[in-house]
Design a protein around this motif. Structure first.
Motif, mmCIF file in Angstrom:
data_model
loop_
_atom_site.group_PDB
_atom_site.id
_atom_site.type_symbol
_atom_site.label_atom_id
_atom_site.label_comp_id
_atom_site.label_asym_id
_atom_site.label_seq_id
_atom_site.Cartn_x
_atom_site.Cartn_y
_atom_site.Cartn_z
ATOM 1 N N THR A 27 0.812 -1.278 -0.011
ATOM 2 C CA THR A 27 -0.129 -0.072 -0.087
ATOM 3 C C THR A 27 0.828 1.230 0.036
ATOM 4 O O THR A 27 1.933 1.088 0.465
ATOM 5 C CB THR A 27 -0.835 0.054 1.234
ATOM 6 N N SER A 28 0.175 2.383 -0.508
ATOM 7 C CA SER A 28 0.759 3.835 -0.434
ATOM 8 C C SER A 28 0.710 4.360 0.885
ATOM 9 O O SER A 28 1.234 5.305 1.205
ATOM 10 C CB SER A 28 0.460 4.508 -1.467
ATOM 11 N N GLY A 29 -0.015 3.670 1.747
ATOM 12 C CA GLY A 29 -0.522 4.298 3.234
ATOM 13 C C GLY A 29 0.831 4.096 4.184
ATOM 14 O O GLY A 29 1.741 3.419 4.026
ATOM 15 N N GLU A 30 0.680 4.800 5.255
ATOM 16 C CA GLU A 30 1.397 4.653 6.373
ATOM 17 C C GLU A 30 0.803 4.339 7.827
ATOM 18 O O GLU A 30 -0.053 5.213 7.916
ATOM 19 C CB GLU A 30 2.231 6.185 6.516
ATOM 20 N N ILE A 31 1.297 3.260 8.337
ATOM 21 C CA ILE A 31 0.793 2.971 9.749
ATOM 22 C C ILE A 31 1.821 3.105 10.772
ATOM 23 O O ILE A 31 3.017 2.941 10.730
ATOM 24 C CB ILE A 31 0.528 1.466 9.683
ATOM 25 N N GLN A 119 3.788 13.841 14.518
ATOM 26 C CA GLN A 119 4.859 12.965 13.890
ATOM 27 C C GLN A 119 4.292 12.957 12.289
ATOM 28 O O GLN A 119 5.102 12.286 11.431
ATOM 29 C CB GLN A 119 4.077 11.401 14.345
ATOM 30 N N GLY A 120 3.794 14.084 11.870
ATOM 31 C CA GLY A 120 3.687 14.303 10.265
ATOM 32 C C GLY A 120 2.928 13.395 9.793
ATOM 33 O O GLY A 120 2.845 13.120 8.521
ATOM 34 N N LEU A 121 1.801 12.674 10.261
ATOM 35 C CA LEU A 121 1.050 11.611 9.807
ATOM 36 C C LEU A 121 -0.014 12.564 8.704
ATOM 37 O O LEU A 121 -0.588 11.841 7.922
ATOM 38 C CB LEU A 121 0.163 10.953 10.867
ATOM 39 N N HIS A 122 -0.200 13.673 8.975
ATOM 40 C CA HIS A 122 -0.857 14.354 8.033
ATOM 41 C C HIS A 122 -0.384 14.963 6.802
ATOM 42 O O HIS A 122 -0.959 15.540 5.904
ATOM 43 C CB HIS A 122 -1.574 15.816 9.027
ATOM 44 N N ILE A 130 -2.199 6.506 9.280
ATOM 45 C CA ILE A 130 -2.880 5.880 10.299
ATOM 46 C C ILE A 130 -2.179 5.826 11.660
ATOM 47 O O ILE A 130 -0.903 5.174 11.585
ATOM 48 C CB ILE A 130 -3.581 4.451 10.125
ATOM 49 N N LEU A 131 -2.627 6.432 12.568
ATOM 50 C CA LEU A 131 -1.906 6.421 14.066
ATOM 51 C C LEU A 131 -2.646 5.599 14.819
ATOM 52 O O LEU A 131 -3.683 5.435 15.145
ATOM 53 C CB LEU A 131 -1.755 7.679 14.705
ATOM 54 N N ILE A 132 -1.959 4.214 15.617
ATOM 55 C CA ILE A 132 -2.394 3.531 16.428
ATOM 56 C C ILE A 132 -1.758 3.799 17.916
ATOM 57 O O ILE A 132 -0.699 3.560 18.042
ATOM 58 C CB ILE A 132 -2.109 2.071 16.378
ATOM 59 N N LEU A 133 -2.619 4.642 18.650
ATOM 60 C CA LEU A 133 -1.961 5.278 19.938
ATOM 61 C C LEU A 133 -2.435 4.195 20.994
ATOM 62 O O LEU A 133 -3.726 3.939 21.374
ATOM 63 C CB LEU A 133 -2.408 6.475 20.376
ATOM 64 N N LEU A 144 -6.533 6.863 14.768
ATOM 65 C CA LEU A 144 -6.723 8.143 14.010
ATOM 66 C C LEU A 144 -6.148 7.893 12.679
ATOM 67 O O LEU A 144 -4.911 7.740 12.485
ATOM 68 C CB LEU A 144 -6.233 9.176 14.933
ATOM 69 N N ALA A 145 -7.042 8.187 11.670
ATOM 70 C CA ALA A 145 -6.972 8.003 10.412
ATOM 71 C C ALA A 145 -6.941 9.316 9.548
ATOM 72 O O ALA A 145 -7.799 10.207 10.040
ATOM 73 C CB ALA A 145 -7.774 6.922 9.792
ATOM 74 N N ASP A 146 -6.123 9.750 8.517
ATOM 75 C CA ASP A 146 -6.014 10.964 7.896
ATOM 76 C C ASP A 146 -7.277 10.659 7.012
ATOM 77 O O ASP A 146 -7.965 9.854 6.533
ATOM 78 C CB ASP A 146 -4.594 11.315 6.930
ATOM 79 N N SER A 147 -7.818 11.877 6.605
ATOM 80 C CA SER A 147 -8.722 12.129 5.475
ATOM 81 C C SER A 147 -8.961 11.188 4.585
ATOM 82 O O SER A 147 -10.085 10.792 4.004
ATOM 83 C CB SER A 147 -9.064 13.604 5.093
ATOM 84 N N GLY A 148 -7.798 11.016 3.800
ATOM 85 C CA GLY A 148 -7.641 10.047 2.677
ATOM 86 C C GLY A 148 -8.415 8.794 2.831
ATOM 87 O O GLY A 148 -9.445 8.306 2.224
ATOM 88 N N ILE A 149 -7.955 7.829 3.761
ATOM 89 C CA ILE A 149 -8.382 6.712 4.162
ATOM 90 C C ILE A 149 -9.848 6.767 5.066
ATOM 91 O O ILE A 149 -10.375 5.725 4.684
ATOM 92 C CB ILE A 149 -7.464 5.783 4.807
ATOM 93 N N ASN A 150 -9.619 7.657 5.716
ATOM 94 C CA ASN A 150 -10.953 7.833 6.868
ATOM 95 C C ASN A 150 -12.207 7.995 5.948
ATOM 96 O O ASN A 150 -13.241 7.880 6.474
ATOM 97 C CB ASN A 150 -10.675 8.901 7.622
ATOM 98 N N ALA A 151 -12.006 8.816 4.856
ATOM 99 C CA ALA A 151 -13.381 9.020 3.815
ATOM 100 C C ALA A 151 -13.749 7.553 3.296
ATOM 101 O O ALA A 151 -14.870 7.444 3.137
ATOM 102 C CB ALA A 151 -13.049 9.864 2.863
ATOM 103 N N LYS A 152 -13.019 6.567 3.210
ATOM 104 C CA LYS A 152 -13.462 5.388 2.618
ATOM 105 C C LYS A 152 -13.654 4.253 3.606
ATOM 106 O O LYS A 152 -14.153 3.153 3.375
ATOM 107 C CB LYS A 152 -12.320 4.831 1.704
#
Length: 212
Positions: A27-31, A119-122, A130-133, A144-152
């Motif tokens: 994926t192009s995402g970041e966890i 941490q620059g996740l935005h 995606i931050l897993i705290l 907490l997920a950024d707007s791109g993945i959170n919208a889906k």
């Protein structure tokens, strides 16, 4: 209470980092999993708790020994206030009893938002961070997920991932549950944001908050 620095063993930290690497290969995402001692210090709990207990002690001693004299009440109140304050600060299990669960919810959410920005996740290219705290004192988990993945992805899916880790924390299988949650996040990201040829690993694969 375990601290963030020693909550996961060195081997478990490596397992988590490898789980992140494996999830991000497709994926192009970041966890980013992150472990913190607490989301807030909750000084009000220490003040209210020690104040209430020392007031009770001062009144009792003043009534039982000093004939309701304020000169008995004041020194007893001041001494026991200091003692109870130190006890509450050093005894997390007792301190938790003095804090309303809703305050935990608010503070952990706020901590997640602050860490997300710090941490620059935005700043990921496709808004897929995606931050897993994991906040140890509160025994809470926030995803907490950024707007791109959170919208889906519907909110109940993130809730399921949180529940997955919380169950692991309660059963003593925190590492396995965290790795499972990371894999699930990777599946969601892969479905909506498959890996691109020029993708790079933009963020850390595990963050352990260090107390200064």
């Amino acid at each position: 209470m375990a601290t963030a620095a020693d909550f996961f063993t060195a081997e478990e930290q490596q397992r988590i980092e490898e789980a992140v690497k494996a999830a991000e290969l497709t994926t192009s995402g970041e966890i980013v999993p992150m472990v913190v001692d607490c989301s807030y210090e909750y000084p009000r709990a220490e003040l209210i708790g020690s104040g209430t207990l020392s007031l009770a002690c001062g009144l009792f001693v003043s009534w039982a020994v000093g004939g309701e004299s304020i000169w008995w009440f004041l020194p007893v109140f001041l001494i026991t206030f200091a003692l109870f304050f130190l006890v509450i600060r050093a005894w997390p299990a007792f301190k938790r009893k003095l804090i309303h669960p809703e305050e935990f919810t608010i503070e952990v959410k706020e901590k997640a938002m602050v860490c997300f920005l710090e941490q620059g996740l935005h700043e990921t290219r496709d808004k897929t961070g995606i931050l897993i705290l994991i906040s140890l004192f509160e025994r809470r988990v926030q995803v907490l997920a950024d707007s791109g993945i959170n919208a889906k992805v519907p909110q109940n899916t993130w809730d399921e991932i949180v529940a997955m880790i919380v169950t692991g924390l309660k059963s003593g299988a925190a590492c396995a549950a965290t790795c499972q949650a990371i894999a699930r996040c990777g599946e969601l990201l892969q479905e909506h944001f498959p890996r691109k040829d020029d993708d790079t690993d933009e963020l850390p694969n595990l963050i352990i908050e260090q107390k200064s």
